[in-house]
Structures are given as structure tokens and as C-alpha cells.
Scaffold this motif. Sequence first.
Motif: not given
Length: 62
Positions: A33-35, A39-46, A48-57
Motif C-alpha cells: 500500500x505504501x509503495x 508511485x501515484x505521486x510520481x510522474x510517469x516520466x520520473x 528516479x521517483x519510481x526507482x525510489x519507491x521500489x527501493x523503499x518497498x
Amino acid sequence: MTSVPTQRAEDLHISNSTSDVNNEHEQTWDAVETYFECITTCSLDDGECITRCVEQLRDTDD
């Protein structure tokens, strides 16, 4: 004379392991759920943001 039911050690172990499984399952869903919140706060083009969410998970799994 009244018979008093007794619990066997095996029964207690099953109960505790079931509780452990339920707790682990709940923690997994919290992490997922946190993940998705991340990712819903990330832009699809970003990427780095998505990678940060994956690392957090991944870090939550430890």
C-alpha cells in the motif's frame, strides 16, 4: 469429577505460527500500500521517483 480440557504444546505452536503468518501478511500489505501511494505521486516520466519507491518497498521487506 469435572474434566478440564488441556492444551497440547503442538496446539499452542500452531496458534502462534498462525498469528505470525497473519502479522507477516499484514506487514506485506502495508508495504505494498505504501509503495502504491508512493508511485501515484510520481510522474510517469520520473524514473528516479519510481526507482525510489521500489527501493523503499525493497527496504521494507528486510
